[in-house]
Design an enzyme around this catalytic site. Structure first.
Site, PDB file in Angstrom:
ATOM      1  N   ARG A   1      12.191  -0.330   2.782  1.00 51.36           N
ATOM      2  CA  ARG A   1      12.923  -0.714   4.102  1.00 51.36           C
ATOM      3  C   ARG A   1      12.158   0.231   5.520  1.00 51.36           C
ATOM      4  O   ARG A   1      12.490  -0.549   5.978  1.00 51.36           O
ATOM      5  CB  ARG A   1      14.359   0.106   4.120  1.00 51.36           C
TER       6      ARG A   1
ATOM      7  N   ARG B   1      10.021   3.939  -0.385  1.00 47.83           N
ATOM      8  CA  ARG B   1      11.351   3.669  -1.352  1.00 47.83           C
ATOM      9  C   ARG B   1      10.745   2.227  -1.657  1.00 47.83           C
ATOM     10  O   ARG B   1       9.956   1.289  -1.837  1.00 47.83           O
ATOM     11  CB  ARG B   1      12.463   3.197  -0.517  1.00 47.83           C
TER      12      ARG B   1
ATOM     13  N   HIS C   1      10.113   6.452  10.142  1.00 47.54           N
ATOM     14  CA  HIS C   1      11.115   5.803  11.336  1.00 47.54           C
ATOM     15  C   HIS C   1      10.617   4.980  12.067  1.00 47.54           C
ATOM     16  O   HIS C   1      11.493   4.118  13.512  1.00 47.54           O
ATOM     17  CB  HIS C   1      12.833   6.640  11.727  1.00 47.54           C
TER      18      HIS C   1
ATOM     19  N   THR D   1      17.807   9.825   2.470  1.00 48.78           N
ATOM     20  CA  THR D   1      18.037  10.675   0.865  1.00 48.78           C
ATOM     21  C   THR D   1      19.366  11.885   1.437  1.00 48.78           C
ATOM     22  O   THR D   1      19.263  12.378   2.412  1.00 48.78           O
ATOM     23  CB  THR D   1      17.049  11.542   0.746  1.00 48.78           C
TER      24      THR D   1
ATOM     25  N   GLU E   1       7.062  10.682   0.014  1.00 46.29           N
ATOM     26  CA  GLU E   1       7.787  10.715  -0.940  1.00 46.29           C
ATOM     27  C   GLU E   1       8.679   9.743  -1.961  1.00 46.29           C
ATOM     28  O   GLU E   1       8.090   8.430  -1.093  1.00 46.29           O
ATOM     29  CB  GLU E   1       9.272  11.214   0.051  1.00 46.29           C
TER      30      GLU E   1
ATOM     31  N   GLU F   1      11.079  21.967  -1.975  1.00 48.35           N
ATOM     32  CA  GLU F   1      11.949  21.789  -1.130  1.00 48.35           C
ATOM     33  C   GLU F   1      13.561  21.491  -0.160  1.00 48.35           C
ATOM     34  O   GLU F   1      14.083  20.521  -0.848  1.00 48.35           O
ATOM     35  CB  GLU F   1      11.229  20.041  -0.012  1.00 48.35           C
TER      36      GLU F   1
ATOM     37  N   HIS G   1      15.372  17.632   5.728  1.00 46.60           N
ATOM     38  CA  HIS G   1      16.724  16.989   6.503  1.00 46.60           C
ATOM     39  C   HIS G   1      17.526  17.808   7.781  1.00 46.60           C
ATOM     40  O   HIS G   1      18.569  18.603   7.501  1.00 46.60           O
ATOM     41  CB  HIS G   1      17.809  17.040   4.821  1.00 46.60           C
TER      42      HIS G   1
ATOM     43  N   ASN H   1       7.460  13.545   9.689  1.00 46.94           N
ATOM     44  CA  ASN H   1       7.540  11.850   8.661  1.00 46.94           C
ATOM     45  C   ASN H   1       8.030  11.056   9.919  1.00 46.94           C
ATOM     46  O   ASN H   1       7.982  11.089  10.565  1.00 46.94           O
ATOM     47  CB  ASN H   1       9.072  11.739   8.064  1.00 46.94           C
TER      48      ASN H   1
ATOM     49  N   HIS I   1       7.910   7.918   3.075  1.00 43.65           N
ATOM     50  CA  HIS I   1       8.776   8.259   2.131  1.00 43.65           C
ATOM     51  C   HIS I   1       8.420   6.425   1.265  1.00 43.65           C
ATOM     52  O   HIS I   1       8.935   5.572   2.681  1.00 43.65           O
ATOM     53  CB  HIS I   1       9.949   8.254   2.364  1.00 43.65           C
TER      54      HIS I   1
END
Length: 251
Positions: free
Chosen positions: A56, A52, A17, A108, A77, A158, A201, A14, A50
């Site tokens: 963000r 969003r 970030h 999340t 996502e 998941e 996660h 992922n 993801h």
């Protein structure tokens, strides 16, 4: 289906970030598409991002750029909203993972409430599947949620391993082991219902082993830790070390 520890275990990286770092200052650096290319070179099996509702971190342009940058499967996502459905149908990623989303959360928190929302989610999922996307639901390791995921037409679940990760960090072995039992049971049930099982996660070098050892789990999606570790040892080294630990646990 029957879970076996000799099933290949994939790593989805992922890259959200990387965009978080870029957005902290603005501009174009660091570039999420470059991170996706590096992840592919390091042996990642897929790229997760993801998009969003509040944008963000990952932006719409990042999704297009990442799709163009790599040949790996893209796992998008997203919240189960009409806007996100339109974006997914337009970009046609390999997979779509529906996640809960609240504006005030940092990340999340918890799994998607599938049970009790069957009709809406079944209607929402159908056009995504018809367009060729593998639809995954990010859920807590709960029997009712797993059964509901199968009812609404998801192909993948998941499992949210955040509670397990928190218990590991706190050193609470009893709670950790109890959560592991829940995860093993949920994975076995999902597999029996014909669902592919992923997990993610809060995973890191120290806690990934027991999750990687769950026989039915075929993919781990890991992001925040890998991007953070890349600050110290580089993204390539972080991904290769994670794959090494996953393989050891699987063996």
């Amino acid at each position: 289906m029957n879970g076996r520890t000799d099933q290949p275990l994939r790593l989805g990286v992922n890259i959200d970030h990387v965009a978080t770092l870029r957005n902290a200052r603005g501009g174009s650096d660091p570039d999420p598409a470059r991170a996706a290319r590096l992840a592919q070179q390091a042996g990642a099996d897929g790229i997760t991002l993801h998009l969003r509702e509040d944008r963000r971190h990952i932006l719409d342009a990042d999704l297009s750029a990442v799709i163009d940058a790599v040949t790996l499967p893209i796992n998008l996502e997203m919240a189960a909203t009409q806007e996100m459905q339109r974006i997914a149908l337009s970009h046609r990623p390999h997979a779509v993972c529906l996640v809960p989303e609240r504006r005030e959360e940092r990340t999340t928190e918890g799994g998607l409430e599938v049970a009790g929302d069957d009709n809406r989610l079944r209607e929402y999922i159908t056009p995504l599947r018809d367009a060729g996307a593998r639809v995954s639901l990010f859920i807590a390791p709960d029997e009712a949620q797993v059964e509901a995921a199968a009812r609404v037409g998801a192909q993948v679940v998941e499992l949210h391993v955040g509670a397990y990760a928190e218990h590991c960090a706190a050193g609470d072995d009893a709670a950790r082991n109890a959560e592991l039992r829940r995860l093993f049971a949920a994975a076995a049930l999902a597999d029996a219902l014909g669902l592919e099982v992923h997990a993610g996660h809060g995973l890191n070098f120290d806690n990934v082993g027991p999750i990687a050892a769950i026989p039915e789990v075929v993919e781990l999606n890991i992001g925040h830790f890998l991007i953070g570790e890349a600050v110290f040892i580089g993204l390539d080294a972080a991904i290769r070390e994670m794959r090494r630990k996953m393989l050891l646990a699987r063996m």
